[in-house]
Design an enzyme around this catalytic site. Structure first.
Site, PDB file in Angstrom:
ATOM      1  N   ARG A 121      87.998  -8.070  31.891  1.00  0.00           N
ATOM      2  CA  ARG A 121      88.052  -7.668  33.305  1.00  0.00           C
ATOM      3  C   ARG A 121      87.220  -8.608  34.179  1.00  0.00           C
ATOM      4  NH1 ARG A 121      88.977  -2.754  30.584  1.00  0.00           N
ATOM      5  NH2 ARG A 121      90.919  -1.868  31.352  1.00  0.00           N
ATOM      6  N   SER A 122      86.683  -9.661  33.590  1.00  0.00           N
ATOM      7  CA  SER A 122      85.838 -10.579  34.371  1.00  0.00           C
ATOM      8  C   SER A 122      86.583 -11.207  35.553  1.00  0.00           C
ATOM      9  CB  SER A 122      85.258 -11.663  33.464  1.00  0.00           C
ATOM     10  OG  SER A 122      84.352 -11.071  32.565  1.00  0.00           O
ATOM     11  N   GLU A 124      64.959 -19.454  28.572  1.00  0.00           N
ATOM     12  CA  GLU A 124      64.169 -18.862  27.485  1.00  0.00           C
ATOM     13  C   GLU A 124      64.931 -17.700  26.853  1.00  0.00           C
ATOM     14  OE1 GLU A 124      60.217 -18.000  28.818  1.00  0.00           O
ATOM     15  OE2 GLU A 124      59.748 -17.072  26.882  1.00  0.00           O
ATOM     16  N   ALA A 135      67.883  -6.291   7.394  1.00  0.00           N
ATOM     17  CA  ALA A 135      67.319  -7.648   7.471  1.00  0.00           C
ATOM     18  C   ALA A 135      67.625  -8.308   8.819  1.00  0.00           C
ATOM     19  CB  ALA A 135      67.870  -8.493   6.327  1.00  0.00           C
ATOM     20  N   ARG A 136      68.774  -7.984   9.391  1.00  0.00           N
ATOM     21  CA  ARG A 136      69.118  -8.591  10.693  1.00  0.00           C
ATOM     22  C   ARG A 136      68.202  -8.048  11.800  1.00  0.00           C
ATOM     23  NH1 ARG A 136      75.336  -8.525  12.224  1.00  0.00           N
ATOM     24  NH2 ARG A 136      74.826 -10.383  13.425  1.00  0.00           N
ATOM     25  N   THR A 172      82.535 -15.212  25.822  1.00  0.00           N
ATOM     26  CA  THR A 172      82.517 -13.933  25.125  1.00  0.00           C
ATOM     27  C   THR A 172      82.840 -14.135  23.648  1.00  0.00           C
ATOM     28  OG1 THR A 172      83.276 -11.645  25.252  1.00  0.00           O
ATOM     29  CG2 THR A 172      84.909 -13.322  25.793  1.00  0.00           C
ATOM     30  N   LYS A 229      79.603 -16.945  21.635  1.00  0.00           N
ATOM     31  CA  LYS A 229      78.314 -16.961  22.342  1.00  0.00           C
ATOM     32  C   LYS A 229      77.259 -17.818  21.646  1.00  0.00           C
ATOM     33  CE  LYS A 229      78.844 -12.565  24.747  1.00  0.00           C
ATOM     34  NZ  LYS A 229      78.281 -11.261  25.078  1.00  0.00           N
ATOM     35  N   TYR A 250      82.781   0.540  26.671  1.00  0.00           N
ATOM     36  CA  TYR A 250      83.262   1.392  27.751  1.00  0.00           C
ATOM     37  C   TYR A 250      84.701   1.789  27.444  1.00  0.00           C
ATOM     38  CZ  TYR A 250      84.797  -3.272  29.106  1.00  0.00           C
ATOM     39  OH  TYR A 250      85.325  -4.535  29.090  1.00  0.00           O
ATOM     40  N   GLY A 260      71.522  -1.699  16.488  1.00  0.00           N
ATOM     41  CA  GLY A 260      72.364  -2.883  16.348  1.00  0.00           C
ATOM     42  C   GLY A 260      71.499  -4.137  16.349  1.00  0.00           C
TER      43      GLY A 260
HETATM   44  P1  NAP Z   1      78.471  -8.286  16.576  1.00  0.00           P
HETATM   45  O1  NAP Z   1      77.625  -9.497  16.777  1.00  0.00           O
HETATM   46  O2  NAP Z   1      79.679  -8.368  15.713  1.00  0.00           O
HETATM   47  O3  NAP Z   1      77.497  -7.141  15.960  1.00  0.00           O
HETATM   48  C1  NAP Z   1      78.006  -5.899  15.596  1.00  0.00           C
HETATM   49  C2  NAP Z   1      76.852  -4.908  15.366  1.00  0.00           C
HETATM   50  O4  NAP Z   1      77.431  -3.616  15.109  1.00  0.00           O
HETATM   51  C3  NAP Z   1      75.964  -5.237  14.182  1.00  0.00           C
HETATM   52  O5  NAP Z   1      74.664  -4.786  14.453  1.00  0.00           O
HETATM   53  C4  NAP Z   1      76.633  -4.406  13.054  1.00  0.00           C
HETATM   54  O6  NAP Z   1      75.765  -4.090  12.005  1.00  0.00           O
HETATM   55  C5  NAP Z   1      76.966  -3.148  13.828  1.00  0.00           C
HETATM   56  N1  NAP Z   1      78.042  -2.355  13.231  1.00  0.00           N
HETATM   57  C6  NAP Z   1      79.349  -2.689  13.124  1.00  0.00           C
HETATM   58  N2  NAP Z   1      80.034  -1.677  12.559  1.00  0.00           N
HETATM   59  C7  NAP Z   1      79.130  -0.677  12.315  1.00  0.00           C
HETATM   60  C8  NAP Z   1      79.237   0.623  11.737  1.00  0.00           C
HETATM   61  N3  NAP Z   1      80.417   1.100  11.323  1.00  0.00           N
HETATM   62  N4  NAP Z   1      78.114   1.371  11.666  1.00  0.00           N
HETATM   63  C9  NAP Z   1      76.920   0.895  12.101  1.00  0.00           C
HETATM   64  N5  NAP Z   1      76.761  -0.326  12.653  1.00  0.00           N
HETATM   65  C10 NAP Z   1      77.857  -1.110  12.745  1.00  0.00           C
HETATM   66  O7  NAP Z   1      78.969  -7.684  17.960  1.00  0.00           O
HETATM   67  P2  NAP Z   1      78.208  -7.785  19.373  1.00  0.00           P
HETATM   68  O8  NAP Z   1      78.591  -9.030  20.054  1.00  0.00           O
HETATM   69  O9  NAP Z   1      76.753  -7.509  19.134  1.00  0.00           O
HETATM   70  O10 NAP Z   1      78.873  -6.584  20.205  1.00  0.00           O
HETATM   71  C11 NAP Z   1      78.547  -5.221  19.961  1.00  0.00           C
HETATM   72  C12 NAP Z   1      79.260  -4.353  21.005  1.00  0.00           C
HETATM   73  O11 NAP Z   1      78.705  -4.559  22.298  1.00  0.00           O
HETATM   74  C13 NAP Z   1      80.753  -4.713  21.111  1.00  0.00           C
HETATM   75  O12 NAP Z   1      81.489  -3.535  21.032  1.00  0.00           O
HETATM   76  C14 NAP Z   1      80.891  -5.342  22.477  1.00  0.00           C
HETATM   77  O13 NAP Z   1      82.136  -5.020  23.072  1.00  0.00           O
HETATM   78  C15 NAP Z   1      79.753  -4.704  23.248  1.00  0.00           C
HETATM   79  N6  NAP Z   1      79.282  -5.554  24.380  1.00  0.00           N
HETATM   80  C16 NAP Z   1      79.374  -5.069  25.651  1.00  0.00           C
HETATM   81  C17 NAP Z   1      78.925  -5.831  26.724  1.00  0.00           C
HETATM   82  C18 NAP Z   1      79.013  -5.276  28.133  1.00  0.00           C
HETATM   83  O14 NAP Z   1      78.863  -6.045  29.096  1.00  0.00           O
HETATM   84  N7  NAP Z   1      79.225  -3.993  28.316  1.00  0.00           N
HETATM   85  C19 NAP Z   1      78.383  -7.104  26.516  1.00  0.00           C
HETATM   86  C20 NAP Z   1      78.293  -7.585  25.203  1.00  0.00           C
HETATM   87  C21 NAP Z   1      78.752  -6.795  24.146  1.00  0.00           C
HETATM   88  P3  NAP Z   1      75.579  -5.095  10.765  1.00  0.00           P
HETATM   89  O15 NAP Z   1      74.582  -6.126  11.192  1.00  0.00           O
HETATM   90  O16 NAP Z   1      75.086  -4.216   9.673  1.00  0.00           O
HETATM   91  O17 NAP Z   1      76.944  -5.697  10.468  1.00  0.00           O
END
Ligand code: NAP
Length: 287
Positions: A22-23, A84, A162-163, A68, A72, A228, A134
């Site tokens: 939606r950007s 930073e 660990a992450r 995105t 990233k 969302y 997360g």
């Molecule tokens: P990512 O780098 O792939 O990381 C995914 C995270 O979710 C990791 O911490 C992962 O844990 C965890 N995870 C995945 N499945 C899981 C489950 N079933 N149970 C528990 N934890 C689980 O993704 P990301 O870039 O951080 O994005 C995360 C979310 O934020 C996405 O849905 C994205 O759409 C949203 N987001 C929104 C905005 C906004 O402007 N509103 C901006 C950025 C991102 P592990 O490390 O254990 O795999």
């Protein structure tokens, strides 16, 4: 970093997939409301083609882009200079393309989230207990700006412990500077409850359970999902059933875009107005 406010510019969001983004809608409204002349497109890069897509944008005279999933981290690495925030997160969502070919990277995700919590939900973070669930790219992008608001305690919890530990380690010096108690805790070891719980996982996308123990969210507290739309509903319902306020990630989306727009154009757009408009347009199926 800023371009003159009266010069037209070419911008885009680069990702894969990117059709859902939606950007372009948000930046078109920002441009109309601030009188800025700009074009903002979607650019889907092949999974191994981020650098080539960026070069294509630069060759067309592009002034900047948002980045995105899944690019990233690559965006942070390709820049000649980085804020930073990017250095701490290891990820960038905003690039500024200079006329000399230099690329500057920033990350406005955390600014957007913090602004949405404080200005949007009306919750000041200073002195609060905050749980960030997360440790992926999104969590990495928001942790620094959250620490800068000086909560009392910030706990990072992640399925893969660990992450979370690595993320906390990278931010230890900033936490000390801001006098915030920062810890990584695995999901089983999570003790106490929190004023603000932020779900930065992708669990609901995968139809997973809410990745937060029942007792972690204080009644009257705030629970934010970075997602969302339908994907956020499960988490928001869970929060409301516990007497907390639920907030989805649409406000963060609009406010991180506002921070990118301000960086590119030197003008702060009316984010709250555009957020209201976007919610209405989505409800009407028009965005
Ligand atoms: P990512 O780098 O792939 O990381 C995914 C995270 O979710 C990791 O911490 C992962 O844990 C965890 N995870 C995945 N499945 C899981 C489950 N079933 N149970 C528990 N934890 C689980 O993704 P990301 O870039 O951080 O994005 C995360 C979310 O934020 C996405 O849905 C994205 O759409 C949203 N987001 C929104 C905005 C906004 O402007 N509103 C901006 C950025 C991102 P592990 O490390 O254990 O795999």
């Amino acid at each position: 970093m800023q371009t003159p406010t009266d010069s037209p510019g070419l911008y885009c969001v680069i990702g894969n997939p990117v059709a859902h983004s939606r950007s372009p809608w948000i930046h078109a409204r920002f441009a109309a409301l601030t009188g800025q002349a700009l074009v903002y497109e979607r650019l889907q890069a092949p999974l191994d083609g981020f650098a080539a897509s960026l070069a294509q944008l630069a060759a067309r005279g592009g002034h900047g882009c948002n980045v995105t999933v899944p690019f990233k981290h690559e965006a942070a690495r390709c820049a000649h200079s980085a804020s930073e925030r990017v250095q701490l997160a290891g990820a960038a969502n905003t690039l500024v393309l200079g006329p000399d070919g230099r690329i500057h990277a920033d990350n406005t995700d955390g600014l957007g989230l913090v602004d949405d919590i404080e200005a949007g939900a009306g919750v000041a973070l200073a002195g609060r207990d905050v749980l960030l669930v997360g440790a992926g790219g999104a969590a990495a992008g928001v942790l620094g700006p959250l620490l800068e608001r000086r909560p009392r305690r910030l706990v990072v919890s992640n399925r893969t412990a660990a992450r979370a530990q690595a993320l906390v380690q990278r931010h230890a010096a900033l936490a000390q500077l801001q006098r915030v108690e920062l810890q990584a805790v695995d999901q089983q070891g999570l003790a106490g409850d929190f004023d603000v719980v932020i779900n930065a996982t992708a669990s609901s996308l995968e139809g997973g359970a809410v990745p937060v123990p029942e007792r972690a969210l204080r009644a009257g507290g705030l629970a934010c999902d970075l997602m969302y739309g339908a994907a956020a509903e499960g988490f928001l319902t869970w929060a409301r059933e516990r007497g907390a306020h639920g907030r989805d990630g649409l406000g963060m989306l609009v406010r991180q875009a506002a921070a990118s727009f301000a960086l590119w154009r030197g003008v702060a757009p009316p984010a709250a107005q555009v957020l209201d408009e976007l919610r209405a347009a989505m409800a009407a199926g028009a965005a």
